[in-house]
Design a protein around this motif. Structure first.
Motif, PDB file in Angstrom:
ATOM      1  N   ASP A 176      10.037   7.057  95.481  1.00 50.05           N
ATOM      2  CA  ASP A 176       9.026   7.849  94.771  1.00 50.05           C
ATOM      3  C   ASP A 176       9.236   9.348  94.920  1.00 50.05           C
ATOM      4  O   ASP A 176       9.103  10.099  93.950  1.00 50.05           O
ATOM      5  CB  ASP A 176       7.616   7.481  95.266  1.00 50.05           C
ATOM      6  CG  ASP A 176       7.222   6.080  94.829  1.00 50.05           C
ATOM      7  OD1 ASP A 176       7.778   5.597  93.827  1.00 50.05           O
ATOM      8  OD2 ASP A 176       6.352   5.472  95.495  1.00 50.05           O
ATOM      9  N   PHE A 177       9.569   9.810  96.135  1.00 53.55           N
ATOM     10  CA  PHE A 177       9.705  11.251  96.324  1.00 53.55           C
ATOM     11  C   PHE A 177      10.886  11.814  95.525  1.00 53.55           C
ATOM     12  O   PHE A 177      10.853  12.942  95.079  1.00 53.55           O
ATOM     13  CB  PHE A 177       9.827  11.617  97.808  1.00 53.55           C
ATOM     14  CG  PHE A 177      11.131  11.212  98.440  1.00 53.55           C
ATOM     15  CD1 PHE A 177      12.189  12.096  98.498  1.00 53.55           C
ATOM     16  CD2 PHE A 177      11.280   9.948  98.991  1.00 53.55           C
ATOM     17  CE1 PHE A 177      13.378  11.727  99.092  1.00 53.55           C
ATOM     18  CE2 PHE A 177      12.460   9.579  99.587  1.00 53.55           C
ATOM     19  CZ  PHE A 177      13.528  10.461  99.636  1.00 53.55           C
ATOM     20  N   VAL A 178      11.911  10.987  95.303  1.00 52.43           N
ATOM     21  CA  VAL A 178      13.045  11.442  94.499  1.00 52.43           C
ATOM     22  C   VAL A 178      12.655  11.458  93.024  1.00 52.43           C
ATOM     23  O   VAL A 178      12.934  12.415  92.302  1.00 52.43           O
ATOM     24  CB  VAL A 178      14.273  10.545  94.742  1.00 52.43           C
ATOM     25  CG1 VAL A 178      15.408  10.896  93.797  1.00 52.43           C
ATOM     26  CG2 VAL A 178      14.722  10.628  96.178  1.00 52.43           C
ATOM     27  N   ALA A 179      12.007  10.403  92.580  1.00 55.86           N
ATOM     28  CA  ALA A 179      11.605  10.334  91.174  1.00 55.86           C
ATOM     29  C   ALA A 179      10.618  11.442  90.835  1.00 55.86           C
ATOM     30  O   ALA A 179      10.673  12.010  89.737  1.00 55.86           O
ATOM     31  CB  ALA A 179      10.993   8.963  90.886  1.00 55.86           C
ATOM     32  N   ASN A 180       9.717  11.785  91.756  1.00 57.60           N
ATOM     33  CA  ASN A 180       8.745  12.842  91.499  1.00 57.60           C
ATOM     34  C   ASN A 180       9.385  14.222  91.501  1.00 57.60           C
ATOM     35  O   ASN A 180       8.892  15.144  90.854  1.00 57.60           O
ATOM     36  CB  ASN A 180       7.609  12.797  92.520  1.00 57.60           C
ATOM     37  CG  ASN A 180       6.776  11.550  92.366  1.00 57.60           C
ATOM     38  OD1 ASN A 180       6.728  10.945  91.294  1.00 57.60           O
ATOM     39  ND2 ASN A 180       6.130  11.124  93.433  1.00 57.60           N
ATOM     40  N   SER A 181      10.477  14.396  92.257  1.00 59.21           N
ATOM     41  CA  SER A 181      11.109  15.712  92.331  1.00 59.21           C
ATOM     42  C   SER A 181      11.981  16.008  91.115  1.00 59.21           C
ATOM     43  O   SER A 181      12.306  17.154  90.860  1.00 59.21           O
ATOM     44  CB  SER A 181      11.946  15.822  93.594  1.00 59.21           C
ATOM     45  OG  SER A 181      13.043  14.931  93.522  1.00 59.21           O
ATOM     46  N   ARG A 182      12.344  14.999  90.374  1.00 56.80           N
ATOM     47  CA  ARG A 182      13.175  15.205  89.180  1.00 56.80           C
ATOM     48  C   ARG A 182      12.282  15.513  87.983  1.00 56.80           C
ATOM     49  O   ARG A 182      11.209  14.951  87.832  1.00 56.80           O
ATOM     50  CB  ARG A 182      14.020  13.970  88.898  1.00 56.80           C
ATOM     51  CG  ARG A 182      15.012  13.710  89.982  1.00 56.80           C
ATOM     52  CD  ARG A 182      15.816  12.479  89.692  1.00 56.80           C
ATOM     53  NE  ARG A 182      16.762  12.228  90.777  1.00 56.80           N
ATOM     54  CZ  ARG A 182      17.343  11.074  90.987  1.00 56.80           C
ATOM     55  NH1 ARG A 182      17.073  10.050  90.215  1.00 56.80           N
ATOM     56  NH2 ARG A 182      18.188  10.933  91.988  1.00 56.80           N
ATOM     57  N   SER A 183      12.782  16.395  87.121  1.00 58.12           N
ATOM     58  CA  SER A 183      11.991  16.736  85.942  1.00 58.12           C
ATOM     59  C   SER A 183      12.039  15.579  84.943  1.00 58.12           C
ATOM     60  O   SER A 183      13.011  14.844  84.860  1.00 58.12           O
ATOM     61  CB  SER A 183      12.515  18.016  85.291  1.00 58.12           C
ATOM     62  OG  SER A 183      13.786  17.769  84.730  1.00 58.12           O
TER      63      SER A 183
END
Length: 147
Positions: free
Chosen positions: A75-82
């Motif tokens: 989740d933290f990776v998916a949220n950090s990507r535009s």
């Protein structure tokens, strides 16, 4: 000259008019060998490209269940990507000019004074470290047991 010594033997024939091997069998064997070599080369190239993401063999293996299972990003990776497509600057194009404010004469002199002060502090620390290094004896100069 002797008429028999003037004749040069033909390397292709063993006896006059008869070839050393039948022409049809050697030609076919060579063609089959070349065809098998070409097929082996194509097979090596096709399977050697399995590591690429665009390989049809890799795609078929993954669809058949023999490849790695796709893993979703945390989740933290998916949220950090535009969410929009990333915009990349094409090669050879300069970045747009940024507005740069010039420093005033006072702030420039203050910056120079700050940098000169930092240089002076670093030089004094260096001299102190050098004198401390000369005052102490290295550990290897201490008494060592005789062997």
């Amino acid at each position: 000259m002797n008429s028999t010594s003037d004749k040069v033997p033909n390397p292709v024939t063993t006896s006059p008019g008869r070839p050393s091997h039948p022409a049809g069998s050697a030609g076919r064997a060579g063609a089959v060998r070349r065809l098998l070599g070409a097929l082996a080369l194509c097979a090596a190239a096709a399977t050697g490209a399995c590591s690429s993401d665009l390989s049809p063999i890799k795609t078929l293996a993954v669809e058949a269940g023999y490849g790695p299972k796709p893993v979703a990003a945390p989740d933290f990776v998916a949220n950090s990507r535009s969410k929009a497509d990333p915009e990349f600057m094409p090669v050879g194009v300069s970045a747009p000019a940024r507005p740069v404010r010039a420093k005033s004469a006072e702030s420039q002199k203050a910056l120079e004074a700050e940098l000169e002060g930092a240089r002076g502090r670093n030089e004094s620390k260096g001299r102190a470290a050098e004198s401390a290094g000369k005052a102490t004896k290295p550990a290897s100069a201490l008494a060592q047991p005789a062997q």
